[in-house]
Write a protein that holds these residues in place. Structure first.
Motif, PDB file in Angstrom:
ATOM      1  N   GLU A 168       0.823  -1.213   0.000  1.00 36.48           N
ATOM      2  CA  GLU A 168       0.000   0.000   0.000  1.00 36.48           C
ATOM      3  C   GLU A 168       0.856   1.262   0.000  1.00 36.48           C
ATOM      4  OE1 GLU A 168      -3.405   2.500   0.032  1.00 36.48           O
ATOM      5  OE2 GLU A 168      -2.955   0.488  -0.709  1.00 36.48           O
ATOM      6  N   HIS A 169       1.941   1.239   0.760  1.00 37.24           N
ATOM      7  CA  HIS A 169       2.855   2.384   0.783  1.00 37.24           C
ATOM      8  C   HIS A 169       3.464   2.613  -0.599  1.00 37.24           C
ATOM      9  CE1 HIS A 169       6.574   4.638   1.628  1.00 37.24           C
ATOM     10  NE2 HIS A 169       5.783   5.274   2.501  1.00 37.24           N
TER      11      HIS A 169
ATOM     12  N   ARG B 124       2.147   1.780  -3.461  1.00 36.30           N
ATOM     13  CA  ARG B 124       1.095   2.284  -4.335  1.00 36.30           C
ATOM     14  C   ARG B 124       0.862   3.775  -4.105  1.00 36.30           C
ATOM     15  NH1 ARG B 124      -3.738   4.074  -4.373  1.00 36.30           N
ATOM     16  NH2 ARG B 124      -4.099   3.755  -2.163  1.00 36.30           N
ATOM     17  N   LEU B 125       0.800   4.185  -2.850  1.00 36.23           N
ATOM     18  CA  LEU B 125       0.592   5.606  -2.540  1.00 36.23           C
ATOM     19  C   LEU B 125       1.731   6.465  -3.084  1.00 36.23           C
ATOM     20  CD1 LEU B 125      -0.708   5.304   1.125  1.00 36.23           C
ATOM     21  CD2 LEU B 125      -2.016   6.081  -0.869  1.00 36.23           C
ATOM     22  N   GLU B 126       2.941   5.988  -2.909  1.00 36.19           N
ATOM     23  CA  GLU B 126       4.105   6.726  -3.402  1.00 36.19           C
ATOM     24  C   GLU B 126       4.079   6.818  -4.931  1.00 36.19           C
ATOM     25  OE1 GLU B 126       8.252   5.074  -3.144  1.00 36.19           O
ATOM     26  OE2 GLU B 126       8.384   6.652  -1.617  1.00 36.19           O
ATOM     27  N   ARG B 127       3.762   5.716  -5.583  1.00 40.00           N
ATOM     28  CA  ARG B 127       3.674   5.690  -7.049  1.00 40.00           C
ATOM     29  C   ARG B 127       2.608   6.661  -7.544  1.00 40.00           C
ATOM     30  NH1 ARG B 127       3.215   0.656  -7.312  1.00 40.00           N
ATOM     31  NH2 ARG B 127       0.948   0.590  -7.276  1.00 40.00           N
ATOM     32  N   ASP B 128       1.439   6.642  -6.892  1.00 41.16           N
ATOM     33  CA  ASP B 128       0.355   7.556  -7.270  1.00 41.16           C
ATOM     34  C   ASP B 128       0.761   9.015  -7.071  1.00 41.16           C
ATOM     35  OD1 ASP B 128      -1.145   5.343  -7.879  1.00 41.16           O
ATOM     36  OD2 ASP B 128      -2.483   5.512  -6.137  1.00 41.16           O
ATOM     37  N   PHE B 129       1.450   9.286  -5.981  1.00 40.34           N
ATOM     38  CA  PHE B 129       1.874  10.657  -5.694  1.00 40.34           C
ATOM     39  C   PHE B 129       2.777  11.197  -6.796  1.00 40.34           C
ATOM     40  CE2 PHE B 129       4.936  13.664  -3.851  1.00 40.34           C
ATOM     41  CZ  PHE B 129       4.074  14.609  -3.324  1.00 40.34           C
TER      42      PHE B 129
ATOM     43  N   THR C   7       3.121  10.009  -9.813  1.00 36.03           N
ATOM     44  CA  THR C   7       2.440   9.970 -11.104  1.00 36.03           C
ATOM     45  C   THR C   7       1.526  11.176 -11.265  1.00 36.03           C
ATOM     46  OG1 THR C   7       2.512   7.569 -11.137  1.00 36.03           O
ATOM     47  CG2 THR C   7       0.926   8.618 -12.595  1.00 36.03           C
ATOM     48  N   GLU C   8       0.792  11.506 -10.213  1.00 39.96           N
ATOM     49  CA  GLU C   8      -0.152  12.633 -10.268  1.00 39.96           C
ATOM     50  C   GLU C   8       0.550  13.981 -10.165  1.00 39.96           C
ATOM     51  OE1 GLU C   8      -3.062  12.007  -7.246  1.00 39.96           O
ATOM     52  OE2 GLU C   8      -3.596  10.035  -8.002  1.00 39.96           O
ATOM     53  N   LYS C   9       1.707  14.030  -9.534  1.00 38.19           N
ATOM     54  CA  LYS C   9       2.480  15.267  -9.348  1.00 38.19           C
ATOM     55  C   LYS C   9       1.610  16.399  -8.794  1.00 38.19           C
ATOM     56  CE  LYS C   9       5.725  14.146 -13.003  1.00 38.19           C
ATOM     57  NZ  LYS C   9       5.215  12.921 -13.533  1.00 38.19           N
TER      58      LYS C   9
END
Length: 136
Positions: free
Chosen positions: A9-10, A12-17, A19-21
């Protein structure tokens, strides 16, 4: 929560952060990425508390700067790197508490300098005007 679930989960959250910038707390900033509490900026990256800046990176508390990198508390600067507490600098690197400097490196508390040489106010503006035209 299991260790594997937490790690997944961590990640995924980091990847999303990244990616979304996101531009946390920023207002009316366009084309910026990873900026924090900036206002009216354009095309900046990883800046914090800047206003009316364009194309800056890793700047903090700057105003009306263009294409500056790693500057702090500067205003009306262009194409500068790692300057702080300065105003109206162009093409400067590592200057602190300076005003009206062009192409200077490592100066502290200086004004009206070109390539680390001091000029009178009128000579400074005359020379810089010519340099700007030639360097475009």
């Amino acid at each position: 929560m299991e260790k594997a679930d937490f790690v997944a989960e961590h990640a995924r959250l980091e990847r999303d952060f990244f990616t979304e910038k996101p531009n946390l707390g920023s207002y009316q900033s366009v084309g910026c990425a990873l900026c924090d509490r900036c206002m009216f900026c354009r095309d900046c990256r990883a800046c914090s508390r800047c206003t009316h800046c364009t194309g800056c990176e890793h700047a903090s508390q700057c105003a009306h700067c263009d294409r500056c990198t790693g500057c702090h508390a500067c205003s009306y600067c262009s194409d500068c790197q790692h300057c702080s507490g300065s105003a109206y600098l162009e093409r400067c690197v590592g200057c602190a508490d300076c005003t009206y400097c062009f192409g200077c490196v490592g100066l502290v508390k200086k004004e009206f300098h070109i390539l680390n040489v001091q000029y009178s106010r009128s000579a400074y503006f005359a020379i810089v005007g010519k340099l700007r035209k030639e360097l475009r």
